[in-house]
Enzyme design. Structure first.
Site, short mmCIF file in Angstrom:
data_model
loop_
_atom_site.label_atom_id
_atom_site.label_comp_id
_atom_site.label_asym_id
_atom_site.label_seq_id
_atom_site.Cartn_x
_atom_site.Cartn_y
_atom_site.Cartn_z
N CYS A 127 -43.68 12.28 78.28
CA CYS A 127 -43.35 10.98 79.10
C CYS A 127 -42.66 11.58 80.95
CB CYS A 127 -42.19 10.87 78.57
SG CYS A 127 -42.15 10.33 76.80
N HIS B 226 -37.34 6.87 83.27
CA HIS B 226 -38.33 6.73 82.05
C HIS B 226 -37.77 5.77 81.03
CE1 HIS B 226 -40.73 7.34 78.87
NE2 HIS B 226 -39.78 8.17 78.25
N ASN C 183 -41.49 2.35 74.71
CA ASN C 183 -41.44 3.68 75.37
C ASN C 183 -43.08 3.93 75.39
OD1 ASN C 183 -41.93 6.18 76.03
ND2 ASN C 183 -40.16 6.99 74.62
N1 COA Z 1 -34.33 -0.16 61.76
C1 COA Z 1 -33.24 -0.45 60.98
N2 COA Z 1 -32.77 0.97 60.84
C2 COA Z 1 -33.23 1.75 61.30
C3 COA Z 1 -34.26 2.12 62.05
C4 COA Z 1 -35.07 0.87 62.07
N3 COA Z 1 -36.08 0.85 63.07
N4 COA Z 1 -34.41 3.44 62.35
C5 COA Z 1 -33.34 3.99 61.86
N5 COA Z 1 -32.55 3.22 61.20
C6 COA Z 1 -31.44 3.60 60.71
C7 COA Z 1 -31.40 4.95 60.06
O1 COA Z 1 -31.97 5.21 58.94
C8 COA Z 1 -29.85 5.26 59.97
O2 COA Z 1 -29.60 4.69 58.66
P1 COA Z 1 -28.26 5.33 57.75
O3 COA Z 1 -26.94 5.30 58.73
O4 COA Z 1 -28.29 4.49 56.61
O5 COA Z 1 -28.94 6.78 57.47
C9 COA Z 1 -29.17 4.33 61.08
O6 COA Z 1 -30.31 3.18 61.28
C10 COA Z 1 -28.70 4.93 62.24
O7 COA Z 1 -29.96 5.97 62.52
P2 COA Z 1 -29.75 6.62 63.95
O8 COA Z 1 -30.93 7.61 64.06
O9 COA Z 1 -28.20 7.63 64.17
O10 COA Z 1 -29.78 5.64 64.96
P3 COA Z 1 -29.69 5.86 66.63
O11 COA Z 1 -28.63 4.66 67.16
O12 COA Z 1 -29.49 7.13 67.03
O13 COA Z 1 -31.06 5.23 67.11
C11 COA Z 1 -32.97 5.99 68.12
C12 COA Z 1 -32.28 5.95 66.93
C13 COA Z 1 -34.40 6.68 67.58
C14 COA Z 1 -33.23 4.60 68.55
C15 COA Z 1 -32.40 7.05 69.21
O14 COA Z 1 -31.67 7.99 68.67
C16 COA Z 1 -33.08 7.29 70.64
O15 COA Z 1 -33.82 6.44 71.26
N6 COA Z 1 -33.24 8.42 70.65
C17 COA Z 1 -34.06 9.32 71.97
C18 COA Z 1 -35.64 8.98 71.45
C19 COA Z 1 -36.20 9.05 72.87
O16 COA Z 1 -36.02 8.91 73.75
N7 COA Z 1 -37.47 9.49 72.40
C20 COA Z 1 -38.45 9.41 73.41
C21 COA Z 1 -38.46 10.76 74.23
S1 COA Z 1 -39.58 10.58 75.52
#
Ligand code: COA
Length: 341
Positions: A126, A266, A296
């Site tokens: 990215c 980004h 993204n």
């Molecule tokens: N829909 C519904 N629930 C979801 C889900 C979805 N699409 N994806 C994950 N969950 C659930 C998980 O299973 C978890 O459930 P649990 O509490 O029962 O275990 C809960 O939601 C929380 O998950 P978590 O991973 O803690 O969510 P989060 O708030 O951290 O969000 C991301 C997840 C991926 C959106 C976030 O961590 C993120 O944006 N990270 C950065 C990613 C990034 O920038 N990547 C690109 C790099 S260039």
């Protein structure tokens, strides 16, 4: 966590380089959160609340990604008023090339009939646009090349696991291009800074010709060469590095935050943008966001946003803008532009 190291100062440059034209190409197929609800256990509400994303674009199954890149490049050349035969170099930043060889840059060179241009691909995930901009700037400032085309194109829909709700809701496809060339002194690319944290690279992986046992075990679906990510680890890295890199590039340029008109980061998650803005004490309207429309789109994220910001009149001649990003690798980078068009 990160140490500030001064970058080479701008006085040492022989020439100044700036963005002369921009262009984008977006797939026509819009895939909404409601479409995803039919595929995985997720909801429109969860995706909007946790990421800010409402929809993303998906490339047609039979369309090669480099074609999308060529369309964006043609628009950028038109906007710059440069003919393809004037290009000295084509850099394609991508995570998702059609082929490893020929490179995407060679496919774009052929498509544009840019017969005088050298061509290579650059993979900084990215952060690919910022890395490419730094390469173009250095080629031009030393007088080695005059015109460099940067194309950022991504078909992440082809590498995500559509059964993994923790990643498939986040990504989309798009292409964007800019032409970089000589500009008047004190305009254009004022400074760039690049960094990498290879020790954190295992947090986002897309295997290609090889996959380790450890990475194989993380993938539960039938397809193994898919994108895998530890979202919360990347999230922590992202908020810190976005704030650090923004402060650093402003300082390296001999400016203060008050001199900055707009920050174009980004677009990975709206909560990352809000978190970084909070750390920097910035108001929301200083930070450009279009994540709701595209999700993204990796290396294409910043140049698509830049193209939109210019078209929306958010950037005018002489404005100082910061481009800042992070991504797989892990990589990070920032650029300070004094808009030269
Ligand atoms: N829909 C519904 N629930 C979801 C889900 C979805 N699409 N994806 C994950 N969950 C659930 C998980 O299973 C978890 O459930 P649990 O509490 O029962 O275990 C809960 O939601 C929380 O998950 P978590 O991973 O803690 O969510 P989060 O708030 O951290 O969000 C991301 C997840 C991926 C959106 C976030 O961590 C993120 O944006 N990270 C950065 C990613 C990034 O920038 N990547 C690109 C790099 S260039």
């Amino acid at each position: 966590m990160w140490e500030h190291r001064m970058e080479p100062r701008s006085e040492h440059r022989l020439k100044w380089a700036g963005i002369l034209g921009t262009g984008i190409s977006l797939p026509g197929n819009i895939f909404t959160n409601h479409d995803l609800e039919k595929m995985v256990d997720t909801s429109d509400e969860w995706i909007i609340k946790r990421t800010g994303i409402r929809e993303r674009r998906i490339i047609d199954k039979d369309k090669p990604l480099h074609q999308l890149g060529i369309e964006a490049a043609e628009k950028a050349l038109l906007s710059a008023g440069i003919g393809s035969e004037e290009l000295d170099l084509i850099i394609v930043a991508t995570d998702t090339p059609d082929y490893l060889t020929p490179s995407m840059a060679c496919l774009v060179q052929r498509g544009l009939s840019a017969r005088n241009a050298a061509a290579f691909d650059l993979n900084a995930a990215c952060t690919g646009f910022i890395y490419s901009l730094a390469v173009a700037d250095n080629f031009i400032r030393t007088g080695y090349y005059s015109y460099v085309l940067i194309v950022c194109c991504e078909s992440l829909s082809r590498v995500v696991d559509w059964k993994d709700r923790s990643t498939c809701v986040l990504f989309g496809d798009a292409a964007a291009a800019v032409v970089v060339g000589p500009v008047d002194g004190n305009l254009g690319i004022i400074s760039t800074c690049l960094g990498a944290e290879g020790n954190l690279g295992h947090n986002i992986t897309i295997p290609c010709c090889y996959i380790s046992e450890e990475d194989l075990e993380k993938r539960s679906g039938e397809r193994k060469m898919t994108l895998w990510m530890d979202g919360s680890e990347v999230f922590k890295f992202a908020v810190g590095i976005m704030a650090f890199a923004t402060e650093k590039i402003v300082m390296d340029s001999g400016l203060s935050m008050d001199d900055i008109k707009l920050i174009i980061p980004h677009q990975a998650n709206i909560r990352i943008l809000d978190g970084a803005a909070k750390r920097l004490g910035l108001s929301e309207n200083m930070v450009y966001s279009n994540i709701h429309k595209y999700g993204n789109i990796s290396s294409a994220s910043i140049p698509v946003a830049l193209n939109e910001a210019v078209e929306d009149g958010r950037v005018a001649l002489g404005d100082n803008i910061v481009l800042v990003g992070f991504g797989g690798g892990l990589t990070w980078g920032a650029a300070l532009l004094r808009w030269a068009k």
